[in-house]
Every structure is written in C-alpha cells, then in structure tokens.
Design a protein around this motif. Structure first.
Motif, PDB file in Angstrom:
ATOM      1  N   LYS A 161       0.802  -1.524  -0.042  1.00 41.84           N
ATOM      2  CA  LYS A 161       0.229  -0.228   0.075  1.00 41.84           C
ATOM      3  C   LYS A 161       1.039   1.395  -0.207  1.00 41.84           C
ATOM      4  O   LYS A 161       0.035   2.129   0.332  1.00 41.84           O
ATOM      5  CB  LYS A 161      -0.904  -0.240   0.947  1.00 41.84           C
ATOM      6  N   THR A 162       1.917   0.964   0.153  1.00 45.96           N
ATOM      7  CA  THR A 162       2.995   2.505  -0.161  1.00 45.96           C
ATOM      8  C   THR A 162       3.972   2.275  -1.839  1.00 45.96           C
ATOM      9  O   THR A 162       4.050   1.792  -1.764  1.00 45.96           O
ATOM     10  CB  THR A 162       4.213   2.386   1.211  1.00 45.96           C
ATOM     11  N   LEU A 163       3.482   3.188  -2.009  1.00 40.61           N
ATOM     12  CA  LEU A 163       4.084   4.087  -2.904  1.00 40.61           C
ATOM     13  C   LEU A 163       5.419   4.450  -3.612  1.00 40.61           C
ATOM     14  O   LEU A 163       5.552   5.419  -2.743  1.00 40.61           O
ATOM     15  CB  LEU A 163       2.816   4.375  -3.950  1.00 40.61           C
ATOM     16  N   HIS A 164       5.941   4.429  -4.044  1.00 41.62           N
ATOM     17  CA  HIS A 164       7.060   5.463  -4.664  1.00 41.62           C
ATOM     18  C   HIS A 164       6.424   6.177  -5.949  1.00 41.62           C
ATOM     19  O   HIS A 164       5.941   6.122  -7.010  1.00 41.62           O
ATOM     20  CB  HIS A 164       8.310   4.354  -5.573  1.00 41.62           C
ATOM     21  N   VAL A 165       7.235   7.725  -5.509  1.00 43.58           N
ATOM     22  CA  VAL A 165       6.504   8.494  -6.100  1.00 43.58           C
ATOM     23  C   VAL A 165       7.122   9.728  -6.536  1.00 43.58           C
ATOM     24  O   VAL A 165       8.307  10.342  -6.099  1.00 43.58           O
ATOM     25  CB  VAL A 165       5.673   9.834  -5.042  1.00 43.58           C
ATOM     26  N   VAL A 167       4.134   6.711 -10.516  1.00 41.53           N
ATOM     27  CA  VAL A 167       3.902   5.950  -8.990  1.00 41.53           C
ATOM     28  C   VAL A 167       4.351   4.773  -9.487  1.00 41.53           C
ATOM     29  O   VAL A 167       3.968   4.157 -10.320  1.00 41.53           O
ATOM     30  CB  VAL A 167       2.524   6.080  -7.782  1.00 41.53           C
ATOM     31  N   ASN A 168       4.947   3.914  -8.535  1.00 44.17           N
ATOM     32  CA  ASN A 168       5.648   2.882  -8.251  1.00 44.17           C
ATOM     33  C   ASN A 168       5.634   1.867  -7.438  1.00 44.17           C
ATOM     34  O   ASN A 168       5.485   2.434  -6.096  1.00 44.17           O
ATOM     35  CB  ASN A 168       7.490   2.822  -9.439  1.00 44.17           C
ATOM     36  N   TYR A 218       2.616   3.426 -12.154  1.00 43.12           N
ATOM     37  CA  TYR A 218       0.975   3.762 -12.751  1.00 43.12           C
ATOM     38  C   TYR A 218       1.333   4.978 -13.085  1.00 43.12           C
ATOM     39  O   TYR A 218       2.245   5.647 -12.651  1.00 43.12           O
ATOM     40  CB  TYR A 218       0.370   4.071 -11.692  1.00 43.12           C
ATOM     41  N   ASP A 219       0.550   5.860 -14.031  1.00 45.15           N
ATOM     42  CA  ASP A 219       0.034   7.515 -14.170  1.00 45.15           C
ATOM     43  C   ASP A 219      -0.675   7.917 -13.387  1.00 45.15           C
ATOM     44  O   ASP A 219      -1.674   7.713 -13.001  1.00 45.15           O
ATOM     45  CB  ASP A 219       0.716   7.948 -15.528  1.00 45.15           C
ATOM     46  N   ALA A 220      -0.755   8.247 -12.602  1.00 46.27           N
ATOM     47  CA  ALA A 220      -1.003   9.181 -11.198  1.00 46.27           C
ATOM     48  C   ALA A 220      -1.810  10.605 -12.033  1.00 46.27           C
ATOM     49  O   ALA A 220      -1.270  11.855 -12.498  1.00 46.27           O
ATOM     50  CB  ALA A 220      -0.644   9.889  -9.842  1.00 46.27           C
ATOM     51  N   GLU A 221      -3.459  10.853 -11.247  1.00 41.32           N
ATOM     52  CA  GLU A 221      -3.864  12.712 -11.637  1.00 41.32           C
ATOM     53  C   GLU A 221      -4.117  13.214 -10.672  1.00 41.32           C
ATOM     54  O   GLU A 221      -3.934  12.872  -9.280  1.00 41.32           O
ATOM     55  CB  GLU A 221      -5.231  12.521 -11.623  1.00 41.32           C
ATOM     56  N   LEU A 222      -3.452  14.471 -10.196  1.00 42.11           N
ATOM     57  CA  LEU A 222      -3.544  15.082  -9.096  1.00 42.11           C
ATOM     58  C   LEU A 222      -5.107  15.753  -8.930  1.00 42.11           C
ATOM     59  O   LEU A 222      -5.547  16.573  -9.956  1.00 42.11           O
ATOM     60  CB  LEU A 222      -2.935  16.491  -9.294  1.00 42.11           C
ATOM     61  N   ILE A 223      -5.442  15.712  -8.039  1.00 39.44           N
ATOM     62  CA  ILE A 223      -6.795  15.647  -7.869  1.00 39.44           C
ATOM     63  C   ILE A 223      -7.097  17.309  -6.346  1.00 39.44           C
ATOM     64  O   ILE A 223      -7.643  17.673  -6.878  1.00 39.44           O
ATOM     65  CB  ILE A 223      -7.323  14.343  -6.739  1.00 39.44           C
ATOM     66  N   ALA A 224      -6.460  16.748  -6.125  1.00 39.52           N
ATOM     67  CA  ALA A 224      -6.072  18.503  -5.087  1.00 39.52           C
ATOM     68  C   ALA A 224      -4.816  18.381  -4.588  1.00 39.52           C
ATOM     69  O   ALA A 224      -3.630  17.241  -4.276  1.00 39.52           O
ATOM     70  CB  ALA A 224      -7.225  18.371  -3.940  1.00 39.52           C
ATOM     71  N   SER A 225      -4.516  19.657  -3.519  1.00 37.97           N
ATOM     72  CA  SER A 225      -3.435  19.931  -3.431  1.00 37.97           C
ATOM     73  C   SER A 225      -3.788  20.735  -2.403  1.00 37.97           C
ATOM     74  O   SER A 225      -4.759  21.683  -2.509  1.00 37.97           O
ATOM     75  CB  SER A 225      -2.068  20.543  -3.584  1.00 37.97           C
ATOM     76  N   LEU A 244      -3.706  12.054  -4.822  1.00 39.48           N
ATOM     77  CA  LEU A 244      -3.737  12.009  -6.345  1.00 39.48           C
ATOM     78  C   LEU A 244      -4.335  10.264  -6.515  1.00 39.48           C
ATOM     79  O   LEU A 244      -4.966   9.953  -5.209  1.00 39.48           O
ATOM     80  CB  LEU A 244      -1.906  11.125  -6.787  1.00 39.48           C
ATOM     81  N   LYS A 245      -4.832  10.424  -8.055  1.00 37.86           N
ATOM     82  CA  LYS A 245      -5.666   9.211  -7.642  1.00 37.86           C
ATOM     83  C   LYS A 245      -5.111   8.198  -9.606  1.00 37.86           C
ATOM     84  O   LYS A 245      -4.223   8.896 -10.308  1.00 37.86           O
ATOM     85  CB  LYS A 245      -6.773   9.216  -8.558  1.00 37.86           C
TER      86      LYS A 245
END
Length: 220
Positions: free
Chosen positions: A41-45, A86-87, A94-101, A110-111
C-alpha cells in the motif's frame, strides 16, 4: 512552554539515519506479515517538471495508498510538476492524476487506476503518547525500501515550517530522505499520519485531523 522545532522543508527530505530496517532483513512472523501488507500500500512517487530550455527536474517521494486508487503524499513532493508517476514495491507503474493539493497543510491527493485495497485510517481518539509507531518508504540512497519503528512522543507538537506554524505528530522513528509523503502507522498497520519532516532523532507527521479535513475538502 513547549519547545518549537524549526524545520525548513527543502524540495527533498534528508536526515542522518541512526538505523532503518531493509525488507530483506529477518523479522518475527507477525512483523513480517505487517511489512508485507504495508509495502503493498506504499508507493514510490516520482514527480517530473518539464520546462523549455531548462530540461526536466525530477523529485522523489513516497505515497500512502487509500481505497479507490487515491494516494496521499506531501504537496512539496509534487509542487509544480507537469507529470506524476507512481511505482509499487512489486514494480507496477502508474500515471497519477493530481486531484487536489494544500500548500499550508503540505498534503496532496493523487489518483491511479487500481483496485488494490489501501490503508485504513486509525481512530485518532485511540492515539496516545508512548504508543509504538512505524514508517515505511522508498528512501534515496538505499536499493531496497525501508521500514523504521519507534514511539509516538507528542500528539500535538508545535512546529514552524516555511508554510507557517502547525501542530504535528512527533515520534522517534527514523525518517530518511525520500520518505516525504509516506505513511506513519500504528501497530495494527493503520494510518495515523503522513510523514512531513525530520530533525535529529525525531520525525514529524501530519495529523489525522488535518488529513481528514483535507480529504473532506478534496473529495466530491
């Protein structure tokens, strides 16, 4: 009077580690099972910023996967990026989409397209000083992902950041460069915070209160 820790966030997070466990080191069976679950459940960003005539800047960090393909990380990891990848520990990309910051809270959402079960948020009313904690991430300078454990020292540590003053969780678990945005967990493997910064022999993480406020504001 509570001591104020003065912590300046740079683009990447660095510290001088006392010790952090690599995944390939021996652990007891219970701890090993916790690690196996947490690492899934932990991702490399990886945040990339491309500018004409200036080339590509790459920033590395960590993210905590939630249900629905949502990922929590630090805003300072993805700030200004033009694309985010993210890996996973098992080398899925995966390519990630920025939802909010949120610059002040230093959180980003991200999603990605995955049905993998994510971390469960802990009950913040059950947190207490002295409880065991652990962090996990993909630190710079180590070939393998790392795990560190420690004790929660303060539930509302007053900290002064470049973004302003805030109250964070403080622990004595070791945080390494590249662990920014990674999960801080209780002994059940539930999410109790998002790693934000470090000082000698101390870690500082964003609280569940701030995480929940950010998520409420960010999700439909």
């Amino acid at each position: 009077m509570k001591k104020i820790f003065i912590i300046i966030i740079s683009t990447l997070l660095f510290s001088s580690p006392v010790y952090a466990y690599n995944y390939n080191e021996p652990h007891n069976e219970v701890l090993q099972a916790q690690l196996e679950t947490a690492r899934s459940k932990t991702l490399h960003v990886v945040a990339l910023t491309e500018k004409i005539f200036q080339g590509t800047t790459i920033v590395f960090g960590t993210g905590a996967l939630l249900d629905g393909g949502y990922i929590l990380t630090n805003e300072h990891v993805i700030a200004g990026s033009t694309s985010i990848v993210v890996n996973t520990y098992d080398k899925q990309r995966y390519d990630a989409e920025l939802i909010a910051s949120d610059y002040i809270k230093d959180l980003a959402l991200l999603k990605i397209n995955t049905d993998t079960k994510g971390f469960v948020l802990a009950d913040e009313s059950l947190l207490y000083v002295g409880m065991p904690i652990m962090s996990i991430g993909n630190p710079q300078g180590l070939a393998m992902w790392s795990y560190s454990e420690g004790t929660l020292l303060n539930l509302i540590q007053r900290c002064k950041w470049v973004t302003g003053e805030s109250y964070n969780l403080m622990g004595d678990n070791q945080v390494l460069g590249g662990n920014s945005g990674g999960p801080l967990l209780n002994s059940k493997g539930e999410l109790i915070g998002i790693v934000r910064g470090t000082a000698p022999d101390r870690s500082f993480s964003i609280t569940l209160k701030d995480i929940k406020e950010f998520m409420t504001k960010s999700l439909p």
